[in-house]
Every structure is written in C-alpha cells, then in structure tokens.
Design an enzyme around this catalytic site. Structure first.
Site, PDB file in Angstrom:
ATOM      1  CE  LYS A 153      18.388  40.425 -33.641  1.00 18.60           C
ATOM      2  NZ  LYS A 153      17.915  39.801 -34.881  1.00 18.60           N
TER       3      LYS A 153
HETATM    4  N1  PMP Z   1      13.394  35.431 -35.842  1.00 14.72           N
HETATM    5  C1  PMP Z   1      14.572  35.854 -36.332  1.00 14.72           C
HETATM    6  C2  PMP Z   1      15.470  34.863 -36.978  1.00 14.72           C
HETATM    7  C3  PMP Z   1      14.942  37.205 -36.226  1.00 14.72           C
HETATM    8  O1  PMP Z   1      16.095  37.637 -36.705  1.00 14.72           O
HETATM    9  C4  PMP Z   1      14.043  38.103 -35.613  1.00 14.72           C
HETATM   10  C5  PMP Z   1      14.419  39.556 -35.510  1.00 14.72           C
HETATM   11  N2  PMP Z   1      15.133  39.809 -34.343  1.00 14.72           N
HETATM   12  C6  PMP Z   1      12.821  37.618 -35.122  1.00 14.72           C
HETATM   13  C7  PMP Z   1      12.527  36.273 -35.251  1.00 14.72           C
HETATM   14  C8  PMP Z   1      11.854  38.529 -34.448  1.00 14.72           C
HETATM   15  O2  PMP Z   1      12.367  38.929 -33.213  1.00 14.72           O
HETATM   16  P1  PMP Z   1      11.943  40.319 -32.548  1.00 14.72           P
HETATM   17  O3  PMP Z   1      10.473  40.339 -32.550  1.00 14.72           O
HETATM   18  O4  PMP Z   1      12.519  40.243 -31.182  1.00 14.72           O
HETATM   19  O5  PMP Z   1      12.524  41.385 -33.381  1.00 14.72           O
END
Ligand code: PMP
Length: 296
Positions: A153
């Site tokens: 991320k």
């Molecule tokens: N894909 C992307 C590109 C994201 O930014 C997120 C948000 N973090 C997610 C998927 C979903 O991840 P999570 O369930 O861990 O929030």
C-alpha cells in the site's frame, strides 16, 4: 472535516494537535510519493471500540515498508496500542484510522533510513455510500506488478486510483473497475471485486491486486457460510452476463453494484450473495476482537 481545533494526532512518539502537525516540504514522500500507509476501521461494540483486524493491517504496513526498503521502527503490538489510545484521546468509536509512514528530507531517488510515523483518525462514512454503485470499466490499468509492488500500500500508487476515479465520475459513473496488465479484471481504485454467477462467487487471485483484508474476511465468511468462491482470472466480457457483483474494502465495507458499463446485473441486491455477506461482514466487524493489545 478530518480534524478540528481539538483533534490529536500521533506524530513520531508525540501527541500533537492536528492543526499544529507538520512535515517538511523537502520530504521525499511529498515530491515522489515514496511512503506507505494503511486504512483501518474501528467499530462501536458493547464493550467499547474495536479496531477490526488491527494486527493484520499493521502487519501489512510492515510488509509495505519492507518492500519499499523503508526501515520499520515500531512493533505491530505498539502500533495497535497507539491506535486505541488515539481513539480514546479523540473520543472516537466508529472511526477510520490512517497511519502513514513518510520519508525525511531527500530529493534523491534512493530510500534513506529517516522516516516518520503519523497516525490520525476521524469519522468517515462508507466510501462508496449506501446506494448501489454504477461501475465503469476504466481505460486505466492497475500498475503492472513488474513495475511496482502492487501488493504494497504505497502512497504513489494512488495516482492510478485517482485517475481512474476521476474518469469514472466525469462520465457519470460512481466507481471504476480496473483491468490488470493482461487485460483481466483486477480491482477498484480502493476496493477488491467479486461477482456472482449461478450461486458461485468469483474474484481475481492475488498477483495483480492489493490483497485486501476485507477480501480475506469475505473468503473466511464464505467458508463459514458454505458459499463457493473461485479465485481466478477473467476478462471484462464475462461481466456482461452475471447475477450480481460487489466491491469490498475497509472504507467501502461490502458495496453492491448496480451495473457495469451500463449493463445491469440480473439479481436484485437483496437477493444476492453479496447482500448476505454485507450483513455477515457487519456482524463480524462489530464483534469485539479480544487481543492482548485491544484490552489496553
Ligand atoms: N484494493 C485497493 C487498491 C485498495 O486501496 C484497498 C483499500 N485498502 C483495497 C483493495 C481493499 O483493501 P482492504 O480490504 O485491506 O481495505
């Protein structure tokens, strides 16, 4: 909206007022987007706020930092504790928690050791709202996994998400769905994607997506509820003939999709697997997770 005069944030070991928190204009993050972050939610429960999968989120922050060669100076346990303290200091229950690791002053293109930790929290509505979402297949692809670490991320990656969202909104849609470098469906700008066909769920496998913590929770819930899920690659053409679809993410939770490129999904949202999962997810996140750190 994100803060007021009293809001406290955590910055490098200190509790400071959000309005007084600062970073250098010469930070490498400000210029080139080298930095990592998380998006976490806490929920009000009968025994106080519970941060959903706090450990998993901070483990992913650690992994993101490692992949970007950024030294990680905190333990996951310590970060979970700081997050609970942050909620307490700001009297927050249902909140969104945003930790960011940003870099020191450096105009070069190598990663230096100096980095900083900022954690803020605020009340935030569901990121895709409460209505069904009209989706557009984006003309932007997700970043090629050979050009960056898509499973991290990283702040800079989100310019791709911003381009795709701007495009979708400017054309009258609520959200984008991006393909990967092989033209298979990957994910939304900030959420993972599932579709339903003949009682089975399908979702892209890891490799070209951010492996979401909500996605993992949905896979757990499906196992518990006896719902079959197939993780596999598929193209956008498949989405012309599906029963239902939804996005999942910490900020979005489980968000039902009305149409993809103006083609409506067949089932009413209330009759879809996604709808049952939405309620199962809301039940799961509002159960108090008993960890050693959350009892602090
Ligand atoms: N894909 C992307 C590109 C994201 O930014 C997120 C948000 N973090 C997610 C998927 C979903 O991840 P999570 O369930 O861990 O929030």
């Amino acid at each position: 909206m994100y803060y007021n005069d009293k809001t406290k944030v955590y910055l490098d070991g200190e509790w400071v007022k959000a309005k007084d928190a600062n970073l250098s204009f010469y930070s490498q993050t400000f210029h080139y987007g080298n930095g990592v972050f998380e998006g976490i939610r806490s929920y009000d429960t009968p025994v106080g706020p519970s941060i959903f999968k706090a450990v998993e989120h901070y483990q992913r922050l650690e992994k993101s930092a490692r992949l970007m060669h950024i030294p990680f100076r905190h333990s996951v346990e310590e970060l979970v504790q700081i997050s609970y303290e942050l909620l307490k200091k700001n009297k927050l229950q249902n909140a969104y928690i945003r930790p960011v690791i940003f870099m020191g002053e450096n105009m070069g293109l190598t990663t230096r050791k100096e980095n900083h930790l900022f954690i803020a929290a605020w009340e935030w509505d569901r990121f895709l709202g409460n209505s069904l979402v009209k989706v557009m297949i984006s003309s932007y692809q997700r970043p090629n996994p050979k050009s960056c670490h898509v499973d991290a991320k990283v702040i800079g990656h989100y310019t791709n998400s911003i381009l795709a969202t701007n495009e979708a909104k400017s054309k009258g849609y609520n959200e984008a769905l991006l393909l990967d470098a092989n033209e298979n469906v990957a994910e939304g700008p900030g959420a993972n994607f599932f579709y339903e066909k003949d009682g089975v769920l399908f979702t892209p496998p890891e490799g070209n997506i951010l492996p979401g913590i909500t996605r993992a929770t949905i896979l757990e819930l499906c196992k518990e509820m006896g719902i079959e899920v197939r993780e596999r690659y598929f193209g956008a053409d498949v989405l012309k003939d599906i029963d239902s679809a939804f996005f999942v993410g910490t900020a979005a939770e489980v968000a039902g999709i009305q149409s993809i490129d103006d083609k409506k999904v067949k089932l009413k949202w209330e009759d879809s697997i996604g709808h049952s999962l939405h309620w199962a997810y809301m039940r799961r996140v509002t159960e108090k997770e008993i960890t050693d750190f959350s009892l602090a």
